[in-house]
Design a protein around this motif. Structure first.
Motif, short mmCIF file in Angstrom:
data_model
loop_
_atom_site.label_atom_id
_atom_site.label_comp_id
_atom_site.label_asym_id
_atom_site.label_seq_id
_atom_site.Cartn_x
_atom_site.Cartn_y
_atom_site.Cartn_z
N GLU A 137 0.78 -1.27 0.16
CA GLU A 137 -0.07 0.12 0.00
C GLU A 137 0.93 1.23 0.09
O GLU A 137 0.18 2.35 -0.07
CB GLU A 137 -0.90 0.05 1.35
N LEU B 188 -3.55 4.93 3.65
CA LEU B 188 -3.59 3.92 4.61
C LEU B 188 -5.01 4.19 5.59
O LEU B 188 -5.37 5.36 5.38
CB LEU B 188 -2.33 4.07 5.69
N LYS C 239 -0.75 3.36 11.46
CA LYS C 239 0.09 2.60 10.35
C LYS C 239 1.33 3.38 9.79
O LYS C 239 2.03 2.98 9.60
CB LYS C 239 -0.98 1.95 9.19
#
Length: 217
Positions: free
Chosen positions: A25, A41, A46
């Motif tokens: 990602e 995200l 994260k």
């Protein structure tokens, strides 16, 4: 000295090693040791984990993060809910003087202001906020009212560096100019650079730090 390709591969490996980060990602570009992260995200933690992972990679000289945070509908929080969660988190954390910190939330962006006694308290406030669900960004503009104490500050910081297993103290010099502590010299990673700054923050009387440490292989 590592090439940009080698640094990129190491960064991708480090991201893959993180249990709560999907490296697929995140886009990674490296130019002259500077790492640029892009992507979207679904959680602010994260984003923080990805950026911290990059800082641990040897050879990374700087980090430019452009990761966006977009929560799914089940995790979206109103600004009021985020603000209430921050207030409660401050109440539970003894390092944060909640009566001295003002909180403003707009569209998931949190602004922290006010005046505290130390840099450690300022950083503690930001660390607590980073764990709040629904958060998109933190702007920490808390000021520190205690001016730096010139007596023994340099010696205290130097001794703290020598006690730390994460810092090669011999490569770092400490300069004190009025209300500013400057860190100069060379370290081997962004993690070591950050550890030196964090250690200096713990010293009584520290008002502001200019971290001029250079990351070298």
């Amino acid at each position: 000295m590592k090439t940009d390709i080698e640094i990129k591969n190491d960064v991708l490996d480090e991201l893959a090693w993180q249990p709560n980060v999907d490296e697929n990602e995140i886009g990674v570009v490296v130019e002259n040791g500077t790492v640029m992260l892009t992507g979207v995200l679904d959680n602010y933690r994260k984003k923080v984990a990805a950026e911290e992972a990059v800082k641990r990679v040897k050879g990374v000289k700087a980090l430019a993060g452009d990761i966006q945070v977009r929560y799914g509908t089940s995790f979206q929080k109103t600004d009021v809910e985020i603000a209430k969660a921050i207030v409660k988190a401050f109440e539970w954390n003894t390092a944060v003087p909640e009566d001295k910190v003002s909180i403003e939330v707009r569209d998931g962006w949190v602004n922290l202001s006010g005046e505290v006694d130390s840099a450690f308290q300022k950083d503690a406030a930001a660390r607590v906020v980073k764990n709040i669900t629904g958060l998109k960004w933190v702007n920490n503009v808390i000021t520190i009212k205690q001016a730096i104490l010139p007596v023994d500050v340099k010696e205290q910081i130097a001794k703290a560096f020598k006690r730390s297993a994460d810092i090669e103290a011999d490569g770092i010099t400490v300069e004190v100019h009025e209300d500013v502590v400057k860190l100069k010299g060379k370290v081997h990673s962004l993690t070591e650079k950050k550890a030196a700054q964090k250690t200096a923050y713990f010293s009584p009387g520290v008002y502001r730090i200019e971290n001029e440490l250079e990351v070298v292989d």
